[in-house]
Motif scaffolding. Structure first.
Motif, PDB file in Angstrom:
ATOM      1  N   GLY A  25     -35.776  -4.562   7.610  1.00 37.96           N
ATOM      2  CA  GLY A  25     -34.840  -3.442   7.752  1.00 37.96           C
ATOM      3  C   GLY A  25     -35.247  -2.413   8.795  1.00 37.96           C
ATOM      4  O   GLY A  25     -34.539  -1.434   8.991  1.00 37.96           O
ATOM      5  N   SER A  55     -33.449  -8.656  -3.545  1.00 38.37           N
ATOM      6  CA  SER A  55     -33.699  -8.090  -2.211  1.00 38.37           C
ATOM      7  C   SER A  55     -33.476  -9.118  -1.109  1.00 38.37           C
ATOM      8  O   SER A  55     -33.385  -8.766   0.064  1.00 38.37           O
ATOM      9  CB  SER A  55     -35.120  -7.523  -2.128  1.00 38.37           C
ATOM     10  OG  SER A  55     -36.066  -8.570  -2.019  1.00 38.37           O
ATOM     11  N   ALA A  56     -33.376 -10.393  -1.477  1.00 40.01           N
ATOM     12  CA  ALA A  56     -33.109 -11.427  -0.457  1.00 40.01           C
ATOM     13  C   ALA A  56     -31.802 -11.170   0.274  1.00 40.01           C
ATOM     14  O   ALA A  56     -31.632 -11.570   1.429  1.00 40.01           O
ATOM     15  CB  ALA A  56     -33.076 -12.813  -1.098  1.00 40.01           C
ATOM     16  N   LEU A  57     -30.876 -10.507  -0.403  1.00 36.22           N
ATOM     17  CA  LEU A  57     -29.561 -10.272   0.216  1.00 36.22           C
ATOM     18  C   LEU A  57     -29.499  -8.955   0.987  1.00 36.22           C
ATOM     19  O   LEU A  57     -28.484  -8.651   1.609  1.00 36.22           O
ATOM     20  CB  LEU A  57     -28.472 -10.301  -0.864  1.00 36.22           C
ATOM     21  CG  LEU A  57     -28.337 -11.646  -1.583  1.00 36.22           C
ATOM     22  CD1 LEU A  57     -27.424 -11.528  -2.789  1.00 36.22           C
ATOM     23  CD2 LEU A  57     -27.813 -12.699  -0.627  1.00 36.22           C
ATOM     24  N   GLU A  58     -30.575  -8.198   0.971  1.00 33.26           N
ATOM     25  CA  GLU A  58     -30.581  -6.912   1.682  1.00 33.26           C
ATOM     26  C   GLU A  58     -31.085  -7.096   3.114  1.00 33.26           C
ATOM     27  O   GLU A  58     -31.844  -8.009   3.398  1.00 33.26           O
ATOM     28  CB  GLU A  58     -31.493  -5.914   0.947  1.00 33.26           C
ATOM     29  CG  GLU A  58     -30.967  -5.545  -0.428  1.00 33.26           C
ATOM     30  CD  GLU A  58     -32.023  -4.860  -1.300  1.00 33.26           C
ATOM     31  OE1 GLU A  58     -33.146  -4.607  -0.814  1.00 33.26           O
ATOM     32  OE2 GLU A  58     -31.710  -4.598  -2.472  1.00 33.26           O
ATOM     33  N   ASP A  59     -30.664  -6.199   3.976  1.00 27.74           N
ATOM     34  CA  ASP A  59     -31.111  -6.145   5.374  1.00 27.74           C
ATOM     35  C   ASP A  59     -30.571  -7.270   6.248  1.00 27.74           C
ATOM     36  O   ASP A  59     -31.087  -7.517   7.341  1.00 27.74           O
ATOM     37  CB  ASP A  59     -32.656  -6.133   5.477  1.00 27.74           C
ATOM     38  CG  ASP A  59     -33.285  -4.932   4.809  1.00 27.74           C
ATOM     39  OD1 ASP A  59     -32.680  -3.845   4.900  1.00 27.74           O
ATOM     40  OD2 ASP A  59     -34.347  -5.073   4.183  1.00 27.74           O
ATOM     41  N   VAL A  60     -29.539  -7.971   5.772  1.00 25.11           N
ATOM     42  CA  VAL A  60     -28.884  -8.939   6.663  1.00 25.11           C
ATOM     43  C   VAL A  60     -28.001  -8.169   7.646  1.00 25.11           C
ATOM     44  O   VAL A  60     -28.035  -8.395   8.857  1.00 25.11           O
ATOM     45  CB  VAL A  60     -28.045  -9.961   5.872  1.00 25.11           C
ATOM     46  CG1 VAL A  60     -27.383 -10.955   6.828  1.00 25.11           C
ATOM     47  CG2 VAL A  60     -28.911 -10.699   4.864  1.00 25.11           C
ATOM     48  N   TYR A  61     -27.230  -7.242   7.102  1.00 33.05           N
ATOM     49  CA  TYR A  61     -26.432  -6.318   7.918  1.00 33.05           C
ATOM     50  C   TYR A  61     -26.850  -4.901   7.528  1.00 33.05           C
ATOM     51  O   TYR A  61     -27.464  -4.688   6.475  1.00 33.05           O
ATOM     52  CB  TYR A  61     -24.935  -6.501   7.651  1.00 33.05           C
ATOM     53  CG  TYR A  61     -24.410  -7.844   8.104  1.00 33.05           C
ATOM     54  CD1 TYR A  61     -23.969  -8.042   9.413  1.00 33.05           C
ATOM     55  CD2 TYR A  61     -24.362  -8.929   7.224  1.00 33.05           C
ATOM     56  CE1 TYR A  61     -23.495  -9.282   9.831  1.00 33.05           C
ATOM     57  CE2 TYR A  61     -23.893 -10.172   7.643  1.00 33.05           C
ATOM     58  CZ  TYR A  61     -23.461 -10.335   8.946  1.00 33.05           C
ATOM     59  OH  TYR A  61     -23.000 -11.559   9.360  1.00 33.05           O
ATOM     60  N   ARG A  68     -33.112  -7.508  12.069  1.00 34.23           N
ATOM     61  CA  ARG A  68     -33.128  -6.539  10.973  1.00 34.23           C
ATOM     62  C   ARG A  68     -33.811  -7.144   9.745  1.00 34.23           C
ATOM     63  O   ARG A  68     -34.667  -6.523   9.111  1.00 34.23           O
ATOM     64  CB  ARG A  68     -31.692  -6.121  10.612  1.00 34.23           C
ATOM     65  CG  ARG A  68     -31.628  -5.110   9.472  1.00 34.23           C
ATOM     66  CD  ARG A  68     -30.208  -4.813   9.036  1.00 34.23           C
ATOM     67  NE  ARG A  68     -29.377  -4.323  10.121  1.00 34.23           N
ATOM     68  CZ  ARG A  68     -29.442  -3.089  10.628  1.00 34.23           C
ATOM     69  NH1 ARG A  68     -30.287  -2.215  10.130  1.00 34.23           N
ATOM     70  NH2 ARG A  68     -28.668  -2.721  11.621  1.00 34.23           N
ATOM     71  N   TYR A  69     -33.453  -8.362   9.455  1.00 35.14           N
ATOM     72  CA  TYR A  69     -33.962  -9.018   8.244  1.00 35.14           C
ATOM     73  C   TYR A  69     -35.461  -9.290   8.342  1.00 35.14           C
ATOM     74  O   TYR A  69     -36.228  -8.936   7.444  1.00 35.14           O
ATOM     75  CB  TYR A  69     -33.206 -10.336   8.051  1.00 35.14           C
ATOM     76  CG  TYR A  69     -33.344 -10.941   6.675  1.00 35.14           C
ATOM     77  CD1 TYR A  69     -32.583 -10.461   5.620  1.00 35.14           C
ATOM     78  CD2 TYR A  69     -34.222 -11.990   6.428  1.00 35.14           C
ATOM     79  CE1 TYR A  69     -32.678 -11.011   4.353  1.00 35.14           C
ATOM     80  CE2 TYR A  69     -34.327 -12.547   5.169  1.00 35.14           C
ATOM     81  CZ  TYR A  69     -33.551 -12.056   4.133  1.00 35.14           C
ATOM     82  OH  TYR A  69     -33.652 -12.600   2.879  1.00 35.14           O
ATOM     83  N   MET A  70     -35.853  -9.904   9.446  1.00 33.52           N
ATOM     84  CA  MET A  70     -37.266 -10.290   9.605  1.00 33.52           C
ATOM     85  C   MET A  70     -38.183  -9.086   9.578  1.00 33.52           C
ATOM     86  O   MET A  70     -39.330  -9.191   9.166  1.00 33.52           O
ATOM     87  CB  MET A  70     -37.471 -11.027  10.937  1.00 33.52           C
ATOM     88  CG  MET A  70     -36.734 -12.337  11.043  1.00 33.52           C
ATOM     89  SD  MET A  70     -37.164 -13.271  12.555  1.00 33.52           S
ATOM     90  CE  MET A  70     -36.693 -12.154  13.856  1.00 33.52           C
ATOM     91  N   LYS A 111     -40.273 -10.460   3.817  1.00 30.02           N
ATOM     92  CA  LYS A 111     -39.272 -11.357   4.408  1.00 30.02           C
ATOM     93  C   LYS A 111     -39.714 -11.936   5.748  1.00 30.02           C
ATOM     94  O   LYS A 111     -39.084 -12.853   6.257  1.00 30.02           O
ATOM     95  CB  LYS A 111     -37.966 -10.607   4.621  1.00 30.02           C
ATOM     96  CG  LYS A 111     -37.257 -10.276   3.335  1.00 30.02           C
ATOM     97  CD  LYS A 111     -36.051  -9.420   3.612  1.00 30.02           C
ATOM     98  CE  LYS A 111     -35.408  -8.984   2.327  1.00 30.02           C
ATOM     99  NZ  LYS A 111     -34.464  -7.894   2.542  1.00 30.02           N
ATOM    100  N   GLY A 156     -26.008 -12.271   9.779  1.00 29.83           N
ATOM    101  CA  GLY A 156     -26.505 -11.209  10.651  1.00 29.83           C
ATOM    102  C   GLY A 156     -25.583 -10.908  11.821  1.00 29.83           C
ATOM    103  O   GLY A 156     -25.697  -9.859  12.433  1.00 29.83           O
ATOM    104  N   ASP A 176     -24.813  -3.354  14.085  1.00 28.07           N
ATOM    105  CA  ASP A 176     -25.174  -4.766  13.970  1.00 28.07           C
ATOM    106  C   ASP A 176     -24.668  -5.519  15.203  1.00 28.07           C
ATOM    107  O   ASP A 176     -23.706  -5.091  15.841  1.00 28.07           O
ATOM    108  CB  ASP A 176     -24.532  -5.373  12.713  1.00 28.07           C
ATOM    109  CG  ASP A 176     -25.253  -4.921  11.450  1.00 28.07           C
ATOM    110  OD1 ASP A 176     -26.497  -4.960  11.448  1.00 28.07           O
ATOM    111  OD2 ASP A 176     -24.592  -4.512  10.483  1.00 28.07           O
TER     112      ASP A 176
END
Lengths: 326, 325
Positions: B108, A315-321, B103-105, A98, B143, B167
């Motif tokens: 995680g 997995s594109a929707l993971e790790d946003v929050y 977090r995303y970049m 990502k 985010g 967050d």
């Protein structure tokens, strides 16, 4: 040269610089073959800076990096398999595909992330410095940035803040003379970025960014100063990139004579020939073995990246929050 | 139950969380003992927790927010005050490109447990650089969590939750609610994100209102009750995450929806709520959804113009009457 350094330490310096160089030249080739999507900014030529600085750091110290961040990752101890896989956009990469080249992060070794916004990593390093001061006295934080970033507001604001709060932050300017194609000498009247330090009430030091020993020694002084509660230092390293800014950049804006002059000062060739062989009389076979070991490691990293799967679309929707929001 | 002011509720939340967790620190301009915050939210906190944890910053929004981001990534829990909501614009890179995406970049690896709290809104002739309502900008950014409490009770419970969130949270406090009082229990409580609150129950129409507009809408609902119109007032409290269920259940019950916020109507969050109601409750509607927001102008200086460009109880009442036959 610094008499304190042992032969194994000098060979370690060589190994790190050589690893960065091979990683970068390999990645650049793979980019040209479209094996790596997007773009990347190679650190080739500037290896002495990351190496000289990071050899004074531990995994518990923090660094924030730039769009040209692979060298900082490797010098800080990141895993080149996961780095290469990230460049390929693979699931096994540091950022699960990502982030890519400009966002490689490894919290395990204190690498807080490359950064796609010029100058944005500088205040982040100051924040890490605040954490060091309040939670982990003795740790330090290093902000790497280029000459281009030195004209961002964050540069001025962050040094001012770190100086006012006496934070253990070392501001390392990698002055490679060009912000993309813009010659720093045309957009800044004083070509020495380190001179600005006096305006913030801290020490500014200039190091020869093509000489790993000079960077090492001066970074050591700045880092020890910060560890001991002395506050920040601005360390400017004069350096030069081998390649252009990024993909498709032949760097025609740099005069041929200037390029030749700097290439004669290549940090790896000179260190190997003048210091390791010339001064220290280290057996060339020992050096050759290190080179071969690195070349094999890079090959393994490329194979690892090639063989790794791309991430699933879900997995594109993971790790946003941290958790799924309703 | 005791009644305290909104500003006192926020101050209590900060104090309690700083007592609970030594990693909570405050950053901001003039938040220390000399000034105690432009609106006194941080009153007395430097005296208790000292200058190491209550840190007066230079006027460098992008960098002290960035400093908060870096501190949050490495183990502290900074609560950053932006003196006026309008000044957030100076820190947009650190909020949107850094805090929201970190977090995303990083796949995680990074968490950025930062709270950015700010007074916003019009009403004091502070003119165009000290009066805007910019919350909708942040709801667009994946985010970020966006919180907009209207009462002292909500302010305290939500700020405590925000400080414990891992967050990044944008926390919008209306500067003309600071002195309003309301019941706040002495005992500790938290309010989860994504739970709207029904401020007044009713059966003829639902007003979905935020922040200051909640106070105006409650006033209107009370007036209209005497005139035979039963209005339900729902406060989403958090825009991201949004409590779709409570809002859509209310609209399903009343069959009519009026959405009110102070922010400029065009591109405002009322559009998003409208879309959500269409998705969730369209078949239950007895009238078109109506939205009421600020006029498409900057906030003017002089009092009559300033009042003219944002919704007031009179305009809210008129809109309700138009919807309820």
């Amino acid at each position: 040269m610094d008499e304190d350094l042992t032969d194994p330490q000098l060979l370690q310096m060589f190994e790190i610089m050589y690893k960065i160089r091979q990683f970068e030249l390999t990645a650049y080739d793979l980019l040209g073959q479209n094996m790596i999507p997007g773009t990347l900014h190679t650190y080739a030529g500037e290896e002495a800076v990351a190496t000289g600085v990071c050899l004074n750091l531990t995994d518990e110290d923090y660094v924030s990096s730039t769009h040209r961040g692979h060298g900082h990752c490797i010098a800080k101890g990141a895993d080149i398999n996961k780095m290469m896989a990230e460049l390929f956009g693979k699931k096994t990469g540091y950022c699960k595909g990502k982030g890519g080249s400009m966002h490689i992060t490894d919290f395990k070794v204190g690498m807080l992330g490359a950064n796609g916004i010029v100058g944005a990593g500088i205040p982040i390093a100051v924040g890490a410095g605040l954490t060091c001061k309040l939670k982990y006295p003795g740790r330090v934080s290093v902000a790497f940035f280029g000459d281009g970033a030195s004209n961002q507001g964050t540069f001025h604001e962050s040094i001012n803040l770190a100086a006012a709060w006496n934070l253990p932050v070392i501001f390392v300017c990698e002055n490679n003379l060009y912000a993309m194609g813009t010659d720093i000498r045309k957009v800044t009247a004083n070509p020495n970025i380190a001179d600005r330090a006096i305006g913030y009430g801290i020490k500014g030091i200039i190091a020869d960014g093509m000489d790993v020993l000079d960077v090492y020694k001066k970074a050591k002084e700045a880092i020890e100063h910060a560890r001991n509660g002395g506050g920040p230092t601005l360390l400017e390293c004069k350096t030069y990139r081998i390649k252009g800014h990024s993909r498709y950049d032949p760097a025609l804006y740099r005069p041929k004579e200037e390029v030749e002059e700097w290439m004669k000062r290549d940090c790896i060739t000179n260190f190997k020939e003048k210091i390791l062989i010339g001064e220290k009389h280290i057996d060339q076979n020992v050096i050759h073995e290190i080179e071969q070991k690195i070349i094999r490691q890079i090959e393994q990293a490329v194979n690892f990246a090639k063989e790794s799967p791309f991430p699933e679309n879900s997995s594109a929707l993971e790790d946003v929050y941290a958790e799924d929001l309703k | 139950m005791r009644e305290i002011k909104y500003v006192e509720a926020l101050n209590e939340a900060l104090k309690e969380e700083m007592e609970r967790d030594p990693d909570v620190i405050l950053l901001g301009e003039d938040i220390g003992k000399e000034w105690q915050g432009a609106f006194k939210v941080t009153k007395g906190l430097e005296e208790i927790f000292g200058p190491e944890r209550v840190r007066n910053t230079p006027i460098s929004e992008n960098s002290f927010v960035g400093c908060g981001v870096g501190a949050a990534m490495t183990g502290l829990k900074p609560v950053v005050e932006i003196m006026f909501g309008d000044l957030i614009l100076l820190a947009m890179d650190q909020i949107i490109n850094q805090a929201a995406k970190m977090r995303y970049m990083s796949g995680g690896q990074a968490s950025v447990p930062i709270v950015i709290r700010t007074p916003f809104g019009s009403g004091g002739s502070y003119a165009s650089h000290h009066s805007q309502s910019l919350e909708a900008l942040f709801t667009h950014i994946p985010g970020l969590i966006v919180v907009q409490p209207s009462t002292p009770y909500d302010a305290k419970g939500l700020l405590k939750t925000a400080i414990r969130s891992i967050d990044p949270v944008m926390f919008f406090e209306h500067k003309f609610i600071y002195k309003k009082s309301g019941p706040v229990p002495e005992d500790e409580y938290l309010i989860p994100f994504g739970e709207a609150d029904i401020k007044i129950e009713g059966s003829d129409l639902t007003i979905i209102a935020t922040s200051m507009m909640v106070w105006h809408s409650i006033k209107v609902a009370k007036e209209l009750k005497n005139e035979g119109i039963s209005v339900e007032v729902v406060d989403p409290r958090t825009l991201v995450p949004l409590d779709k269920k409570t809002i859509s259940d209310s609209v399903k019950k009343t069959g009519r929806a009026l959405i009110v916020h102070e922010a400029v109507s065009r591109g405002g969050f009322s559009g998003e709520i409208t879309k959500m109601i269409i998705d969730e409750a369209f078949d239950y509607l007895d009238a078109p959804i109506k939205t009421l927001g600020g006029l498409p102008t900057p906030i003017p200086f002089t009092p009559n113009l300033e009042k003219f460009v944002v919704p007031d109880p009179k305009r809210i009442k008129k809109a309700v009457i138009e919807l309820v036959p």
